[in-house]
Design a protein around this motif. Structure first.
Motif, PDB file in Angstrom:
ATOM      1  N   PRO A 124      35.103  32.505  54.782  1.00  0.00           N
ATOM      2  CA  PRO A 124      34.838  31.334  53.937  1.00  0.00           C
ATOM      3  C   PRO A 124      35.088  31.638  52.460  1.00  0.00           C
ATOM      4  O   PRO A 124      34.586  32.625  51.928  1.00  0.00           O
ATOM      5  CB  PRO A 124      33.351  31.042  54.199  1.00  0.00           C
ATOM      6  N   GLN A 125      35.891  30.774  51.829  1.00  0.00           N
ATOM      7  CA  GLN A 125      36.240  30.974  50.426  1.00  0.00           C
ATOM      8  C   GLN A 125      36.129  29.663  49.662  1.00  0.00           C
ATOM      9  O   GLN A 125      36.196  28.583  50.247  1.00  0.00           O
ATOM     10  CB  GLN A 125      37.665  31.528  50.303  1.00  0.00           C
ATOM     11  N   THR A 126      35.955  29.777  48.365  1.00  0.00           N
ATOM     12  CA  THR A 126      35.867  28.603  47.508  1.00  0.00           C
ATOM     13  C   THR A 126      36.816  28.785  46.331  1.00  0.00           C
ATOM     14  O   THR A 126      37.019  29.912  45.859  1.00  0.00           O
ATOM     15  CB  THR A 126      34.416  28.399  47.012  1.00  0.00           C
ATOM     16  N   PRO A 127      37.444  27.698  45.844  1.00  0.00           N
ATOM     17  CA  PRO A 127      38.412  27.841  44.746  1.00  0.00           C
ATOM     18  C   PRO A 127      37.734  28.073  43.401  1.00  0.00           C
ATOM     19  O   PRO A 127      36.741  27.427  43.067  1.00  0.00           O
ATOM     20  CB  PRO A 127      39.162  26.508  44.768  1.00  0.00           C
ATOM     21  N   ILE A 128      38.279  28.999  42.647  1.00  0.00           N
ATOM     22  CA  ILE A 128      37.813  29.290  41.293  1.00  0.00           C
ATOM     23  C   ILE A 128      38.993  29.103  40.346  1.00  0.00           C
ATOM     24  O   ILE A 128      40.072  29.650  40.577  1.00  0.00           O
ATOM     25  CB  ILE A 128      37.290  30.735  41.170  1.00  0.00           C
ATOM     26  N   ILE A 129      38.799  28.313  39.297  1.00  0.00           N
ATOM     27  CA  ILE A 129      39.841  28.129  38.295  1.00  0.00           C
ATOM     28  C   ILE A 129      39.484  28.986  37.084  1.00  0.00           C
ATOM     29  O   ILE A 129      38.511  28.711  36.377  1.00  0.00           O
ATOM     30  CB  ILE A 129      39.976  26.654  37.887  1.00  0.00           C
ATOM     31  N   LYS A 130      40.247  30.048  36.875  1.00  0.00           N
ATOM     32  CA  LYS A 130      40.003  30.945  35.749  1.00  0.00           C
ATOM     33  C   LYS A 130      40.830  30.473  34.555  1.00  0.00           C
ATOM     34  O   LYS A 130      42.042  30.262  34.662  1.00  0.00           O
ATOM     35  CB  LYS A 130      40.384  32.378  36.122  1.00  0.00           C
ATOM     36  N   ILE A 131      40.163  30.288  33.447  1.00  0.00           N
ATOM     37  CA  ILE A 131      40.839  29.855  32.228  1.00  0.00           C
ATOM     38  C   ILE A 131      41.064  31.079  31.349  1.00  0.00           C
ATOM     39  O   ILE A 131      40.115  31.739  30.922  1.00  0.00           O
ATOM     40  CB  ILE A 131      40.010  28.789  31.495  1.00  0.00           C
ATOM     41  N   LYS A 132      42.333  31.377  31.097  1.00  0.00           N
ATOM     42  CA  LYS A 132      42.682  32.573  30.337  1.00  0.00           C
ATOM     43  C   LYS A 132      42.578  32.313  28.840  1.00  0.00           C
ATOM     44  O   LYS A 132      42.407  31.184  28.391  1.00  0.00           O
ATOM     45  CB  LYS A 132      44.092  33.027  30.714  1.00  0.00           C
ATOM     46  N   LYS A 133      42.721  33.387  28.065  1.00  0.00           N
ATOM     47  CA  LYS A 133      42.598  33.271  26.614  1.00  0.00           C
ATOM     48  C   LYS A 133      43.647  32.346  26.015  1.00  0.00           C
ATOM     49  O   LYS A 133      43.415  31.700  24.999  1.00  0.00           O
ATOM     50  CB  LYS A 133      42.705  34.657  25.965  1.00  0.00           C
ATOM     51  N   ASP A 134      44.834  32.290  26.647  1.00  0.00           N
ATOM     52  CA  ASP A 134      45.886  31.425  26.113  1.00  0.00           C
ATOM     53  C   ASP A 134      45.733  29.977  26.571  1.00  0.00           C
ATOM     54  O   ASP A 134      46.582  29.133  26.289  1.00  0.00           O
ATOM     55  CB  ASP A 134      47.269  31.955  26.500  1.00  0.00           C
ATOM     56  N   GLY A 135      44.647  29.691  27.298  1.00  0.00           N
ATOM     57  CA  GLY A 135      44.392  28.333  27.752  1.00  0.00           C
ATOM     58  C   GLY A 135      44.986  28.006  29.107  1.00  0.00           C
ATOM     59  O   GLY A 135      44.696  26.952  29.679  1.00  0.00           O
ATOM     60  N   SER A 136      45.834  28.879  29.632  1.00  0.00           N
ATOM     61  CA  SER A 136      46.426  28.632  30.946  1.00  0.00           C
ATOM     62  C   SER A 136      45.375  28.799  32.034  1.00  0.00           C
ATOM     63  O   SER A 136      44.354  29.464  31.834  1.00  0.00           O
ATOM     64  CB  SER A 136      47.596  29.592  31.191  1.00  0.00           C
ATOM     65  N   ARG A 137      45.642  28.193  33.179  1.00  0.00           N
ATOM     66  CA  ARG A 137      44.675  28.210  34.275  1.00  0.00           C
ATOM     67  C   ARG A 137      45.265  28.888  35.500  1.00  0.00           C
ATOM     68  O   ARG A 137      46.435  28.694  35.818  1.00  0.00           O
ATOM     69  CB  ARG A 137      44.243  26.782  34.628  1.00  0.00           C
ATOM     70  N   GLN A 138      44.439  29.657  36.157  1.00  0.00           N
ATOM     71  CA  GLN A 138      44.848  30.349  37.377  1.00  0.00           C
ATOM     72  C   GLN A 138      43.824  30.038  38.461  1.00  0.00           C
ATOM     73  O   GLN A 138      42.631  30.271  38.284  1.00  0.00           O
ATOM     74  CB  GLN A 138      44.925  31.857  37.149  1.00  0.00           C
ATOM     75  N   THR A 139      44.302  29.496  39.580  1.00  0.00           N
ATOM     76  CA  THR A 139      43.405  29.182  40.687  1.00  0.00           C
ATOM     77  C   THR A 139      43.402  30.336  41.680  1.00  0.00           C
ATOM     78  O   THR A 139      44.452  30.766  42.152  1.00  0.00           O
ATOM     79  CB  THR A 139      43.832  27.889  41.407  1.00  0.00           C
ATOM     80  N   ILE A 140      42.225  30.835  41.976  1.00  0.00           N
ATOM     81  CA  ILE A 140      42.075  31.914  42.944  1.00  0.00           C
ATOM     82  C   ILE A 140      41.027  31.501  43.972  1.00  0.00           C
ATOM     83  O   ILE A 140      40.277  30.540  43.764  1.00  0.00           O
ATOM     84  CB  ILE A 140      41.650  33.238  42.273  1.00  0.00           C
ATOM     85  N   GLU A 176      33.497  21.784  45.150  1.00  0.00           N
ATOM     86  CA  GLU A 176      34.511  21.450  44.158  1.00  0.00           C
ATOM     87  C   GLU A 176      34.954  22.733  43.448  1.00  0.00           C
ATOM     88  O   GLU A 176      34.182  23.694  43.345  1.00  0.00           O
ATOM     89  CB  GLU A 176      33.940  20.466  43.132  1.00  0.00           C
ATOM     90  N   PRO A 177      36.194  22.766  42.962  1.00  0.00           N
ATOM     91  CA  PRO A 177      36.652  23.963  42.246  1.00  0.00           C
ATOM     92  C   PRO A 177      35.732  24.300  41.076  1.00  0.00           C
ATOM     93  O   PRO A 177      35.302  23.419  40.335  1.00  0.00           O
ATOM     94  CB  PRO A 177      38.047  23.561  41.754  1.00  0.00           C
ATOM     95  N   VAL A 178      35.422  25.569  40.933  1.00  0.00           N
ATOM     96  CA  VAL A 178      34.561  26.034  39.848  1.00  0.00           C
ATOM     97  C   VAL A 178      35.436  26.566  38.719  1.00  0.00           C
ATOM     98  O   VAL A 178      36.319  27.390  38.946  1.00  0.00           O
ATOM     99  CB  VAL A 178      33.613  27.148  40.347  1.00  0.00           C
ATOM    100  N   HIS A 179      35.198  26.062  37.509  1.00  0.00           N
ATOM    101  CA  HIS A 179      35.929  26.554  36.342  1.00  0.00           C
ATOM    102  C   HIS A 179      35.172  27.741  35.756  1.00  0.00           C
ATOM    103  O   HIS A 179      33.954  27.703  35.621  1.00  0.00           O
ATOM    104  CB  HIS A 179      36.066  25.455  35.288  1.00  0.00           C
ATOM    105  N   ARG A 180      35.916  28.772  35.398  1.00  0.00           N
ATOM    106  CA  ARG A 180      35.271  29.979  34.899  1.00  0.00           C
ATOM    107  C   ARG A 180      35.997  30.496  33.656  1.00  0.00           C
ATOM    108  O   ARG A 180      37.211  30.659  33.649  1.00  0.00           O
ATOM    109  CB  ARG A 180      35.247  31.048  35.983  1.00  0.00           C
TER     110      ARG A 180
END
Length: 226
Positions: free
Chosen positions: A69-85, A165-169
């Motif tokens: 079981p996994q849940t989506p995490i949206i990581k916001i980088k220093k440059d503002g770009s987003r990476q979904t893991i 729901e996707p979690v923003h981090r």
């Protein structure tokens, strides 16, 4: 969120081709979910190994599904770009749907012996949850066959994955010291008082004209100090 965990019935009767066999033990078989503890970071490796063994050891009619079981995490980088893991909901555990038969003596559902042996002898598997170790006759230790997860537990676990729901981090928290890198407040230093990951923004107290003033900034406008 859309989820692959859309069919997780705890006690599915086995398919018709199996239920029409003359083997009475198979007629009474059902599918149950079991939680298996594995070595840290080895969840995918264990899943892959068991999936390979389904065919090499001919146990595909005894072990049905292996899920992490996994849940989506949206990581916001220093440059503002987003990476979904994908982040594991239960690190160090794998859920496996296995055939079980009802004991004619106790009426309890017991995991299929062959499936149990395949899983517990898989590299990086530590033990089934609920399978306490006991002293066996002679040398060494034995394992008590595990109890399946209850229908309520299975429902709670998979619904959590389906509805999450996707979690923003962002790697910033209230109280962090920051320095502004761009914009009208460039080179100002301050303290984070609020973070809004879903908007990629934060509020910080900056010392302006000798007074601490709350200012809203983009995440990519600041860097964390210290």
């Amino acid at each position: 969120m859309a989820s692959e965990f859309t069919d997780y019935d705890q006690q599915d009767p086995l398919n018709d081709s199996m239920s029409t066999t003359d083997d009475e033990s198979v007629k009474s078989a059902k599918r149950f979910w079991y939680a298996v503890q594995v070595a840290s970071g080895c969840e995918k490796k264990v899943k892959s190994t068991i999936e390979q063994r389904l065919h090499t050891l001919d146990v595909a009619d005894r072990i049905f599904r292996i899920e992490i079981p996994q849940t989506p995490i949206i990581k916001i980088k220093k440059d503002g770009s987003r990476q979904t893991i994908e982040e594991k909901v239960f690190p160090g555990y794998v859920l496996i749907q296995v055939r079980a038969q009802q004991s004619p003596d106790t009426g309890e559902w017991q995991i299929d012996d062959e499936a149990w042996q395949v899983i517990k002898n898989t590299p990086n598997v530590i033990n089934f949850v609920g399978a306490e170790q006991r002293r066996s006759t002679g040398r060494g230790r034995g394992h008590v066959k595990p109890m399946p997860l209850s229908a309520a537990e299975v429902d709670r676990i998979f619904r959590k994955v389906q509805e999450q729901e996707p979690v923003h981090r962002i790697d910033l928290n209230s109280g962090d010291k920051i320095k502004v890198l761009s914009g009208p407040f460039k080179d100002f230093e301050g303290e984070v008082i609020e973070v809004s990951p879903e908007r990629s923004k934060l509020k910080a107290l900056l010392s302006i004209f000798g007074r601490e003033t709350p200012v809203e900034l983009e995440v990519n406008q600041v860097e964390k100090e210290g």
